[in-house]
Design an enzyme around this catalytic site. Structure first.
Site, mmCIF file in Angstrom:
data_model
loop_
_atom_site.group_PDB
_atom_site.id
_atom_site.type_symbol
_atom_site.label_atom_id
_atom_site.label_comp_id
_atom_site.label_asym_id
_atom_site.label_seq_id
_atom_site.Cartn_x
_atom_site.Cartn_y
_atom_site.Cartn_z
ATOM 1 N N VAL A 265 0.892 -1.152 0.000
ATOM 2 C CA VAL A 265 0.000 0.000 0.000
ATOM 3 C C VAL A 265 0.939 1.213 0.000
ATOM 4 C CG1 VAL A 265 -1.787 1.270 1.260
ATOM 5 C CG2 VAL A 265 -1.806 -1.240 1.236
ATOM 6 N N PRO A 266 1.142 1.853 -1.162
ATOM 7 C CA PRO A 266 2.305 2.710 -1.376
ATOM 8 C C PRO A 266 2.250 4.086 -0.730
ATOM 9 C CG PRO A 266 0.946 2.695 -3.347
ATOM 10 C CD PRO A 266 0.318 1.714 -2.387
ATOM 11 N N CYS A 267 2.379 4.118 0.585
ATOM 12 C CA CYS A 267 2.384 5.398 1.290
ATOM 13 C C CYS A 267 3.620 6.218 0.930
ATOM 14 C CB CYS A 267 2.299 5.180 2.792
ATOM 15 S SG CYS A 267 3.498 4.003 3.459
ATOM 16 N N HIS A 268 4.666 5.578 0.387
ATOM 17 C CA HIS A 268 5.872 6.309 -0.005
ATOM 18 C C HIS A 268 5.607 7.222 -1.192
ATOM 19 C CE1 HIS A 268 5.770 2.462 -2.236
ATOM 20 N NE2 HIS A 268 6.264 3.170 -3.241
ATOM 21 N N ARG A 269 4.479 7.058 -1.884
ATOM 22 C CA ARG A 269 4.165 7.900 -3.041
ATOM 23 C C ARG A 269 3.395 9.163 -2.649
ATOM 24 N NH1 ARG A 269 2.025 2.915 -6.733
ATOM 25 N NH2 ARG A 269 3.945 1.693 -6.648
#
Length: 305
Positions: A265-269
């Protein structure tokens, strides 16, 4: 073989990782090389320099790095070198709008893992995981040791740990579901670690099942994160607007920070306005490394602004 976890007995000693000695050495080389490029990309370190620091011949480093990271050191350096965050944000609003309207998919999306997700009921969340059995294990990844947590329904947690920080990472994740039963099971979690970090395994006919455990608002935010394409980024305020509450940027930021399924779940984006990296629960160096890795895979590499 499984082992029940007694949280009261956790010490500062790291959880053992079951990988061979050569694999462990290669993993450490890649971890250090990623960190070197991420922190010192302005110096434009050459392959020869990186190889000397790693104690390998250039061709050896190239092979090891490519096998672990899926791209060469030069490709990773090119991705990092661009004014990364600003470039990623250039089309964020339009990308999100289109994603919500038509459900974009394509070769440049981490969502091509073909993630299938379900949420635990509000009652399950209020019970703090009571009655839930969660297997856990540490495994190597291109971005450091990864803590994988899984239930019988699928992947439930993923976090990172630098050397010597395995115990604190485990405590961090366990505190999210304090009433759950935790069982160390490397075999059960290894399959998820292989699936998540190997793009060749991102296949439509083998969907990655994930389980979201959080408040209703957190789950809505995490579901929104899944819609951000690889090689793109958005802002906290854009997510708040897409959720119909433009004034909820701070709440969105809190929910992003509590995402228990990092990378998948790409919270880094999610970046701050103006292209700053913002925060990242597992460290800004790792966040920049992941963004660079994704840009290298989704290519072509964007030009510097």
């Amino acid at each position: 073989m499984t082992k029940a976890l007694d949280l009261t007995s956790l010490t500062s000693e790291p959880t053992p990782i079951s990988i061979g000695e050569e694999a462990a050495q290669h993993y450490d080389v890649v971890r250090r090389t990623l960190k070197r490029i991420t922190e010192d990309w302005r110096e434009q370190p050459t392959l020869d320099q990186l190889a000397r620091e790693a104690g390998l011949q250039p061709i050896q480093l190239q092979r090891v790095f490519s096998r672990w990271a899926g791209l060469t050191p030069k490709q990773f350096l090119q991705a990092i070198t661009l004014d990364h965050a600003k470039a990623l944000l250039r089309e964020s609003a339009s990308v999100l709008d289109a994603t919500y309207e038509v459900g974009l998919s394509g070769s440049g999306r981490l969502h091509d893992l073909f993630v299938t997700h379900e949420a635990m009921t509000p009652g399950d969340y209020r019970n703090r995981g009571a009655g839930l059995s969660i297997a856990y294990g540490f495994h190597p990844s291109p971005f450091g040791q990864v803590l994988v947590m899984a239930t019988d329904k699928g992947l439930a947690g993923l976090g990172f740990a630098d050397p010597g920080e395995e115990t604190s990472a485990l405590e961090d994740m366990c505190e999210r579901w304090p009433a759950a039963a935790f069982v160390q099971d490397q075999d059960a979690t290894a399959q998820f670690a292989r699936r998540v970090f190997d793009p060749k395994k991102w296949q439509e006919d083998q969907p990655l099942n994930i389980v979201m455990i959080g408040t209703d608002f957190e789950i809505r935010v995490w579901q929104t994160l899944l819609k951000i394409p690889m090689g793109k980024a958005t802002t906290y305020s854009d997510i708040a607007a897409c959720l119909g509450n433009p004034k909820a940027s701070r709440a969105v930021g809190t929910a992003v920070g509590r995402n228990p399924l990092s990378f998948v779940v790409p919270c880094h984006r999610v970046l701050a306005k103006g292209g700053k990296l913002g925060g990242y629960h597992w460290g800004l160096t790792r966040k920049r490394a992941i963004l660079g890795w994704e840009s290298g895979l989704s290519g072509p590499v964007l030009e510097c602004l």
